[in-house]
Design a protein around this motif. Structure first.
Motif, PDB file in Angstrom:
ATOM      1  N   THR A  83       0.830  -1.209   0.000  1.00 44.62           N
ATOM      2  CA  THR A  83       0.000   0.000   0.000  1.00 44.62           C
ATOM      3  C   THR A  83       0.864   1.259   0.000  1.00 44.62           C
ATOM      4  O   THR A  83       0.642   2.190  -0.778  1.00 44.62           O
ATOM      5  CB  THR A  83      -0.923   0.006   1.237  1.00 44.62           C
ATOM      6  N   ALA A  84       1.875   1.287   0.875  1.00 46.02           N
ATOM      7  CA  ALA A  84       2.726   2.478   1.000  1.00 46.02           C
ATOM      8  C   ALA A  84       3.568   2.706  -0.243  1.00 46.02           C
ATOM      9  O   ALA A  84       3.796   3.859  -0.647  1.00 46.02           O
ATOM     10  CB  ALA A  84       3.621   2.338   2.228  1.00 46.02           C
ATOM     11  N   ASP A 131       5.272   6.138  -4.271  1.00 47.11           N
ATOM     12  CA  ASP A 131       6.325   5.910  -5.263  1.00 47.11           C
ATOM     13  C   ASP A 131       6.604   7.122  -6.144  1.00 47.11           C
ATOM     14  O   ASP A 131       7.707   7.271  -6.666  1.00 47.11           O
ATOM     15  CB  ASP A 131       6.033   4.665  -6.112  1.00 47.11           C
ATOM     16  N   ALA A 132       5.626   8.008  -6.311  1.00 48.47           N
ATOM     17  CA  ALA A 132       5.829   9.187  -7.152  1.00 48.47           C
ATOM     18  C   ALA A 132       6.101  10.454  -6.340  1.00 48.47           C
ATOM     19  O   ALA A 132       6.125  11.549  -6.891  1.00 48.47           O
ATOM     20  CB  ALA A 132       4.610   9.409  -8.053  1.00 48.47           C
ATOM     21  N   ARG A 133       6.317  10.301  -5.042  1.00 52.41           N
ATOM     22  CA  ARG A 133       6.557  11.455  -4.187  1.00 52.41           C
ATOM     23  C   ARG A 133       8.032  11.534  -3.812  1.00 52.41           C
ATOM     24  O   ARG A 133       8.844  10.714  -4.227  1.00 52.41           O
ATOM     25  CB  ARG A 133       5.709  11.359  -2.916  1.00 52.41           C
ATOM     26  N   VAL A 172       9.206   9.843   4.125  1.00 50.78           N
ATOM     27  CA  VAL A 172       8.361   8.648   4.160  1.00 50.78           C
ATOM     28  C   VAL A 172       8.650   7.761   2.952  1.00 50.78           C
ATOM     29  O   VAL A 172       8.817   6.543   3.074  1.00 50.78           O
ATOM     30  CB  VAL A 172       6.868   9.030   4.230  1.00 50.78           C
ATOM     31  N   ARG A 173       8.724   8.375   1.773  1.00 49.87           N
ATOM     32  CA  ARG A 173       9.077   7.606   0.575  1.00 49.87           C
ATOM     33  C   ARG A 173      10.442   6.948   0.745  1.00 49.87           C
ATOM     34  O   ARG A 173      10.626   5.768   0.408  1.00 49.87           O
ATOM     35  CB  ARG A 173       9.112   8.515  -0.644  1.00 49.87           C
ATOM     36  N   ASP A 174      11.400   7.687   1.300  1.00 47.93           N
ATOM     37  CA  ASP A 174      12.738   7.148   1.509  1.00 47.93           C
ATOM     38  C   ASP A 174      12.702   5.950   2.457  1.00 47.93           C
ATOM     39  O   ASP A 174      13.414   4.958   2.266  1.00 47.93           O
ATOM     40  CB  ASP A 174      13.671   8.219   2.065  1.00 47.93           C
TER      41      ASP A 174
END
Length: 214
Positions: free
Chosen positions: A115-116, A121-123, A127-129
């Motif tokens: 989900t995460a 994935d496009a940000r 949090v993405r890292d």
């Protein structure tokens, strides 16, 4: 109240917030993990929730770390006693199936990392890292078992560990989708057949690794 008891109570409250937050995030994503919603659901004040995490981003990062600990305890720990290489890799893969099939109380929306990953994935940002870091750690762990299996002659010489891990990841993304979106009763068995194609025919599943599914 003694300082020691106060610290223990604060830890229990933080754990309760995280447990509920992880369940919410698996369904609604990490963006659905709001201070207000947690406060309402748990009968707390917003200030009470914020006191444990400070910011929404810190809460999201804590939820990821908490989910990673659950995943490791559920998927890696049951298999870590197996001999390194193919035996451990197969045991991990079986425990991974069981985790996706049965952990509905902890992850009612399926795998939180799936989900995460889609959500972020496009940000850019911490949090993405963190999502990427945790997934890379898992891939490296799997690749190490593949390389050991190759060195022991359990998998063909020249097997590309990264490619094999890539294909294993695809199997489990498909399994999560089949279970969550389609409720497919035969999805786990399809996954096992896919594993046999990638790793060679395996022994029957260990009851110790599948008992949680019964």
């Amino acid at each position: 109240m003694s300082p020691r008891k106060s610290v223990a109570e604060a830890r229990r409250t933080r754990d309760r917030i995280l447990e509920h937050g992880i369940a919410i995030a698996s369904v609604d994503g990490l963006d659905g993990l709001t201070i207000g919603r947690l406060a309402t659901d748990l009968g707390m004040s917003k200030a009470g929730v914020l006191g444990h995490f400070g910011t929404k981003e810190a809460l999201q990062l804590a939820a990821l770390d908490g989910a990673a600990a659950i995943f490791s305890r559920t998927v890696w720990a049951p298999a870590e006693h197996r001999p390194p290489g193919l035996a451990r890799l197969r045991a991990v893969c079986e425990a991974w199936i069981t985790y996706l099939e049965t952990d509905r109380d902890t992850f009612p929306g399926g795998c939180l990392f799936t989900t995460a990953a889609v959500e972020f994935d496009a940000r850019s940002g911490p949090v993405r890292d963190a999502v990427g870091r945790l997934l890379r750690v898992w891939r490296r762990r799997l690749a190490a078992e593949v390389r050991t299996a190759v060195a022991e002659g359990e998998l063909p010489a020249g097997t590309d560990a990264e490619q094999l891990v890539y294909e294993l990841g695809g199997l489990y993304l498909a399994l999560n989708q089949e279970l969550q979106l389609f409720g497919a009763p035969g999805a786990a068995e399809r996954t096992r057949r896919g594993l046999d194609r990638l790793l060679g025919p395996g022994a029957p599943a260990d009851p110790a690794l599948t008992s949680r599914a019964s």
